[in-house]
Design an enzyme around this catalytic site. Structure first.
Site, PDB file in Angstrom:
ATOM      1  N   ASP A   9       0.847  -1.180   0.000  1.00 35.36           N
ATOM      2  CA  ASP A   9       0.000   0.000   0.000  1.00 35.36           C
ATOM      3  C   ASP A   9       0.894   1.246   0.000  1.00 35.36           C
ATOM      4  O   ASP A   9       1.607   1.491   0.971  1.00 35.36           O
ATOM      5  CB  ASP A   9      -0.879  -0.043   1.257  1.00 35.36           C
ATOM      6  CG  ASP A   9      -1.790   1.160   1.411  1.00 35.36           C
ATOM      7  OD1 ASP A   9      -1.643   2.142   0.656  1.00 35.36           O
ATOM      8  OD2 ASP A   9      -2.649   1.111   2.313  1.00 35.36           O
ATOM      9  N   ILE A  10       0.858   2.000  -1.078  1.00 37.48           N
ATOM     10  CA  ILE A  10       1.745   3.164  -1.209  1.00 37.48           C
ATOM     11  C   ILE A  10       1.490   4.219  -0.128  1.00 37.48           C
ATOM     12  O   ILE A  10       2.390   4.971   0.224  1.00 37.48           O
ATOM     13  CB  ILE A  10       1.657   3.777  -2.629  1.00 37.48           C
ATOM     14  CG1 ILE A  10       2.894   4.655  -2.901  1.00 37.48           C
ATOM     15  CG2 ILE A  10       0.342   4.529  -2.835  1.00 37.48           C
ATOM     16  CD1 ILE A  10       3.150   4.941  -4.354  1.00 37.48           C
ATOM     17  N   ASN A  23      -5.784  12.210 -11.437  1.00 40.62           N
ATOM     18  CA  ASN A  23      -6.509  12.590 -12.655  1.00 40.62           C
ATOM     19  C   ASN A  23      -6.264  14.084 -12.860  1.00 40.62           C
ATOM     20  O   ASN A  23      -5.753  14.760 -11.979  1.00 40.62           O
ATOM     21  CB  ASN A  23      -8.001  12.215 -12.580  1.00 40.62           C
ATOM     22  CG  ASN A  23      -8.720  12.913 -11.451  1.00 40.62           C
ATOM     23  OD1 ASN A  23      -8.621  14.124 -11.278  1.00 40.62           O
ATOM     24  ND2 ASN A  23      -9.466  12.157 -10.668  1.00 40.62           N
ATOM     25  N   VAL A  32      -5.539   4.433  -6.588  1.00 39.02           N
ATOM     26  CA  VAL A  32      -4.431   5.012  -5.828  1.00 39.02           C
ATOM     27  C   VAL A  32      -4.747   6.462  -5.444  1.00 39.02           C
ATOM     28  O   VAL A  32      -4.508   6.882  -4.317  1.00 39.02           O
ATOM     29  CB  VAL A  32      -3.124   4.962  -6.673  1.00 39.02           C
ATOM     30  CG1 VAL A  32      -2.044   5.850  -6.089  1.00 39.02           C
ATOM     31  CG2 VAL A  32      -2.626   3.542  -6.774  1.00 39.02           C
ATOM     32  N   ASP A  33      -5.287   7.211  -6.391  1.00 38.47           N
ATOM     33  CA  ASP A  33      -5.605   8.621  -6.177  1.00 38.47           C
ATOM     34  C   ASP A  33      -6.537   8.790  -4.973  1.00 38.47           C
ATOM     35  O   ASP A  33      -6.255   9.568  -4.057  1.00 38.47           O
ATOM     36  CB  ASP A  33      -6.245   9.181  -7.456  1.00 38.47           C
ATOM     37  CG  ASP A  33      -6.347  10.700  -7.474  1.00 38.47           C
ATOM     38  OD1 ASP A  33      -5.664  11.360  -6.674  1.00 38.47           O
ATOM     39  OD2 ASP A  33      -7.099  11.210  -8.308  1.00 38.47           O
ATOM     40  N   SER A 120      -1.353   4.327 -14.375  1.00 43.52           N
ATOM     41  CA  SER A 120      -2.274   4.092 -15.508  1.00 43.52           C
ATOM     42  C   SER A 120      -2.707   2.641 -15.721  1.00 43.52           C
ATOM     43  O   SER A 120      -3.417   2.348 -16.667  1.00 43.52           O
ATOM     44  CB  SER A 120      -1.696   4.635 -16.831  1.00 43.52           C
ATOM     45  OG  SER A 120      -1.819   6.031 -16.876  1.00 43.52           O
ATOM     46  N   GLY A 122      -4.593   0.734 -13.748  1.00 43.92           N
ATOM     47  CA  GLY A 122      -5.885   0.378 -13.159  1.00 43.92           C
ATOM     48  C   GLY A 122      -7.020   0.748 -14.097  1.00 43.92           C
ATOM     49  O   GLY A 122      -7.107   0.247 -15.214  1.00 43.92           O
ATOM     50  N   VAL A 123      -7.847   1.692 -13.673  1.00 49.95           N
ATOM     51  CA  VAL A 123      -9.008   2.094 -14.477  1.00 49.95           C
ATOM     52  C   VAL A 123      -8.624   2.735 -15.804  1.00 49.95           C
ATOM     53  O   VAL A 123      -9.436   2.803 -16.717  1.00 49.95           O
ATOM     54  CB  VAL A 123      -9.977   3.028 -13.700  1.00 49.95           C
ATOM     55  CG1 VAL A 123     -10.637   2.296 -12.547  1.00 49.95           C
ATOM     56  CG2 VAL A 123      -9.285   4.287 -13.231  1.00 49.95           C
ATOM     57  N   TYR A 124      -7.375   3.194 -15.937  1.00 51.04           N
ATOM     58  CA  TYR A 124      -6.926   3.786 -17.209  1.00 51.04           C
ATOM     59  C   TYR A 124      -6.501   2.715 -18.221  1.00 51.04           C
ATOM     60  O   TYR A 124      -6.135   3.027 -19.344  1.00 51.04           O
ATOM     61  CB  TYR A 124      -5.801   4.791 -16.974  1.00 51.04           C
ATOM     62  CG  TYR A 124      -6.256   6.126 -16.396  1.00 51.04           C
ATOM     63  CD1 TYR A 124      -7.557   6.323 -15.927  1.00 51.04           C
ATOM     64  CD2 TYR A 124      -5.383   7.185 -16.328  1.00 51.04           C
ATOM     65  CE1 TYR A 124      -7.955   7.547 -15.413  1.00 51.04           C
ATOM     66  CE2 TYR A 124      -5.782   8.424 -15.811  1.00 51.04           C
ATOM     67  CZ  TYR A 124      -7.070   8.595 -15.354  1.00 51.04           C
ATOM     68  OH  TYR A 124      -7.470   9.810 -14.847  1.00 51.04           O
TER      69      TYR A 124
END
Length: 169
Positions: A9-10, A23, A32-33, A120, A122-124
């Site tokens: 976990d960052i 984003n 992550v964001d 990028s 993950g959802v990207y």
């Protein structure tokens, strides 16, 4: 420069800076964001709003820095990764810019340790293998007298395996 790979976990990493796969709005989101904004607290959001008021949105491939709020790091470097659209050349260049600009920002701040997520992927929907190759290549090619360590913090086993293999090549 020492390169380390961990699965974890960052938001729990002790480093001079952790990188946020942000984003363009800089106002938090998913993945992550969202995790960084939640764990870091309101100070991060306030700093992002200040940046937005000054310069507008953050463009893909660019990077900005804020406080790390409640996180164990000193700073959060926010970089906007590309959304994968099948244009490999364009997306790869933008992703490379994320790493280059984050590393330059860390160096300009005099930081010694920086931690990156898998930007990028993950959802990207950026292909994990290609994203890993770009990340490792950019870090290996970055020459610095100041930065001592880069940590790739992998979210899942698949990314961890990809990064370990790429680092050994």
């Amino acid at each position: 420069m020492n390169i380390e790979i961990i699965k974890g976990d960052i938001t729990k990493i002790e480093a001079d800076a952790i990188v946020n796969a942000a984003n363009s709005s800089l106002l938090g989101g998913g993945g992550v964001d969202g995790a960084i904004h939640r764990a870091g607290g309101k100070q991060i959001l306030d700093a992002c709003i200040e940046i937005r008021n000054r310069q507008g949105k953050c463009k893909t491939g660019e990077a900005v820095v804020t406080t790390a709020g409640n996180l164990p790091a000193k700073y959060v470097i926010h970089t906007v990764g590309p959304v994968w659209n099948g244009d490999e050349e364009k997306c790869s260049k933008l992703l490379a810019n994320c790493y280059q600009n984050s590393l330059k920002l860390a160096e300009n701040l005099g930081l010694k340790i920086i931690a990156f997520p898998n930007i990028s992927t993950g959802v990207y929907r950026f292909p994990k293998e290609l994203a890993g190759k770009i990340a490792v290549e950019e870090v290996k090619n970055f020459k610095s007298e100041i930065l001592e360590k880069v940590i790739f913090v992998c979210f899942d086993e698949e990314n961890e395996e990809i990064y370990r293999r790429l680092l050994d090549e």
